[in-house]
Enzyme design. Structure first.
Site, PDB file in Angstrom:
ATOM      1  CG  ASP A  33      -7.579  -1.384  27.394  1.00 52.51           C
ATOM      2  OD1 ASP A  33      -8.699  -1.660  27.848  1.00 52.51           O
ATOM      3  OD2 ASP A  33      -6.673  -2.205  27.274  1.00 52.51           O
ATOM      4  CE  LYS A  34      -8.604  -5.605  25.184  1.00 49.73           C
ATOM      5  NZ  LYS A  34      -7.807  -6.600  24.485  1.00 49.73           N
TER       6      LYS A  34
END
Length: 631
Positions: free
Chosen positions: A427-428
């Site tokens: 996600d990041k």
């Protein structure tokens, strides 16, 4: 980095509380009533509140183990095939070996797999029991000496009870903060058990409740929304006596599984317990994992079954064709005699007509080709997985060196998937990699303090920060510094560039959400300061400020303490004059009086960083009573 400062005579701002947040109240039609300190009324039939705080993460129970485990196992296509063979062996015309013996191979595999699954579920049960029997401190308001806590097991904590949590303890339920050791009601929590984030997050108790004694909270009514899956949302109100309703939001609730950090104690009222807590509502239960090898085996078995059906169909067709072409000779053909002439009258052997003979020929062929799918393959795989898991848990090279914990194999069905990663979704940055921010260089008021000159590895400001008892405080992370900038801060503070540099590093040290933690080192005279924050960017900036002599020593929601180049004194602006250290003011005889002040900034308001403003702002009151905005 910008630093915008104004004198107190020119600035008129409302005093924004640090815990200011936009909240909405819960829908009164769906809201559940919680009476603070009265779990009996809170758990009344009309309130819809659950009574038990016990959790359960096991997959099976004594009643559901057999049917559910059989359902899980028969997801394997081969087991359905073996069961069909065992059932067909019960037909007299098809019996190859004993009817009871037909179920022995399949039964052995099912029993061994069931024992393995039962052991895995027993481990979950033991973990649940240990969790439910942990002790929590509860404040009994309706008893003498209500301020004394009573130890209760987690599973006995009920909605409406006041729970006191000490530093580094885990919360037993979802609770609304009512008071903390911080005078302003701030508490720092770690949510690594919820979202995997190790950075500290700030939660607040309302000012109206933070200053009250526990007895004064008795009779308060809390209206909150029903339990839901959203761990980032919460809507509620609380009424203290005849006063107005006080709105509560996500910053006022702390969820089960969080740990209290940098806060001596926190007191809250339990609002969601047991299976109604947000962490348990988001728990989908123990999954039924299947490895890629097992999934591929299912496909291969289907292909083999199709091939076997085709072969058996060809044999059945050939059998019917032969019977039809020799229909007049069936009574006397060698090796195939339809009539038994030894009896009077002659008796017909097991012959059922062309249709049934074709069906029986097809089914008998299946028994002849049943080794296409050997059941011993699954027995070998289960034994291999068991041995692999045992070897992995005993492998010393797979131990965690810091804690000494060994590898734990919680699911034996996915051993063969180790290292078989094909796709990675993240996600990041920082989820699967080290999200490490490093301060490289600074450009202050248009002056670049790098100019291609190599940085000085590990060199810090010559004036270390001094803590309580004369101990030297040093930042945990070493930042490479620029010698030119260090000399400017040390000898050129009377210049305009030096004053800009002072403002710059003051902004780095003051405008952030970082919380300092003082930890021991091998040297008893030296303490290490570890900065914990929600963002690694902020941590890198604060470590850089500490390397240049601006050491953030203490921080709460009400004040900030910063050591500036070895002196716990503050510099400030006096109307149009630049800010300088008090000793420097005395040497230059600057305009206005000098401020040899205490080391604390009062925090009047705080706007944390968000994606809309793309900056963070802090409203602070300096020791000389001037108010400044630092962005």
């Amino acid at each position: 980095m910008q630093s915008c400062c104004s004198p107190s005579s020119k600035l008129s701002l409302p005093l924004l509380p640090p815990m200011a947040s936009t909240t909405t109240t819960a829908d009164p039609q769906d809201a559940r009533l919680i009476f603070v300190g009265d779990p009996v009324r809170s758990a009344s039939p009309g309130s819809g509140v659950g009574a038990s705080n016990a959790i359960r993460t096991t997959k099976y129970s004594l009643l559901t183990f057999v049917p559910r485990n059989l359902f899980e196992q028969f997801r394997r296509v081969a087991y359905i095939y073996f069961l069909a063979l065992a059932l067909l062996n019960q037909i007299p015309q098809l019996t190859v070996f004993g009817r009871q013996a037909a179920f022995v191979p399949l039964g052995t595999v099912l029993v061994l797999t069931a024992i393995k699954d039962a052991y895995e579920d027993y481990q979950r049960h033991r973990s649940d029991t240990a969790e439910n029997n942990r002790l929590a401190a509860v404040l009994p308001l309706h008893r003498p000496q209500a301020t004394a806590t009573v130890k209760k097991k987690w599973k006995e904590v009920r909605v409406g009870e006041l729970v006191r949590v000490e530093a580094n303890e885990t919360l037993p339920c979802d609770m609304v903060l009512l008071a903390t050791s911080d005078p302003t009601g701030a508490a720092y929590v770690q949510t690594i058990n919820l979202d995997g984030e190790s950075n500290l997050k700030t939660r607040y108790a309302k000012v109206q409740t933070a200053t009250l004694d526990p007895e004064a909270l008795a009779g308060a009514i809390l209206r909150c929304e029903p339990p839901d899956l959203n761990i980032y949302g919460f809507q509620a109100t609380i009424e203290l006596g005849d006063g107005p309703r006080i709105p509560l939001g996500p910053t006022n609730i702390v969820l089960r599984g969080c740990e209290i950090k940098n806060t001596s104690w926190a007191v809250g009222v339990a609002v969601y317990t047991g299976m109604e807590t947000k962490v348990m509502l988001n728990n989908s239960g123990a999954p039924s994992k299947r490895s890629r090898l097992e999934t591929r085996m299912n496909r291969e078995i289907i292909v083999l079954a199709v091939i076997m059906i085709v072969l058996c169909s060809v044999i059945a067709i050939c059998t019917v064709t032969w019977l039809h072409s020799n229909r007049d000779k069936l009574d006397t053909l060698p090796f195939y005699r339809r009539m038994d002439y030894s009896k009077v009258p002659p008796r017909v052997y097991l012959y059922n007509g062309l249709g049934l003979e074709m069906l029986f020929a097809f089914l008998k062929s299946i028994f002849n080709f049943q080794n296409f799918i050997p059941i011993s393959l699954y027995i070998s795989m289960e034994m291999s997985r068991l041995m692999q898991s045992f070897m992995m848990t005993r492998d010393k090279s797979m131990c965690h060196e810091a804690t000494g914990n060994k590898l734990q194999c919680r699911a034996l069905n996915i051993n063969e998937d180790l290292g078989q990663i094909k796709y990675v979704f993240s996600d990041k940055t920082g989820t699967l990699t080290e999200n490490k921010m490093v301060f490289q260089c600074a450009s202050i008021y248009g002056v670049d303090y790098n100019d291609g000159v190599p940085l000085s590895p590990g060199e810090i400001a010559p004036h270390p920060a001094i803590g309580v008892g004369g101990e030297v405080l040093r930042p945990k992370v070493i930042v490479d510094t620029d010698r030119k900038l260090l000399r400017l801060l040390e000898t050129g503070r009377d210049t305009e560039a030096g004053l800009h540099a002072l403002d710059f590093f003051l902004a780095l040290a003051a405008c952030n959400t970082v919380v300092p933690q003082v930890v021991d080192t091998s040297d008893p005279g030296v303490k290490s300061i570890d900065y914990q924050g929600e963002s690694p960017d902020e941590q890198a900036l604060v470590y850089a400020a500490a390397a240049y002599g601006f050491v953030l020593i203490e921080k709460s929601s009400a004040h900030i303490t910063i050591d500036v180049l070895g002196e716990r004194q503050r510099y400030s602006r006096k109307f149009w004059s630049y800010s300088v250290l008090p000793s420097l003011c005395r040497s230059l005889n600057f305009l206005g009086s000098c401020y040899c002040c205490s080391c604390r900034f009062e925090v009047l308001g705080l706007h944390e960083f968000d994606s809309d403003r793309k900056r963070m702002s802090a409203v602070i009151c300096c020791p000389d009573k001037s108010i400044k905005i630092i962005c």
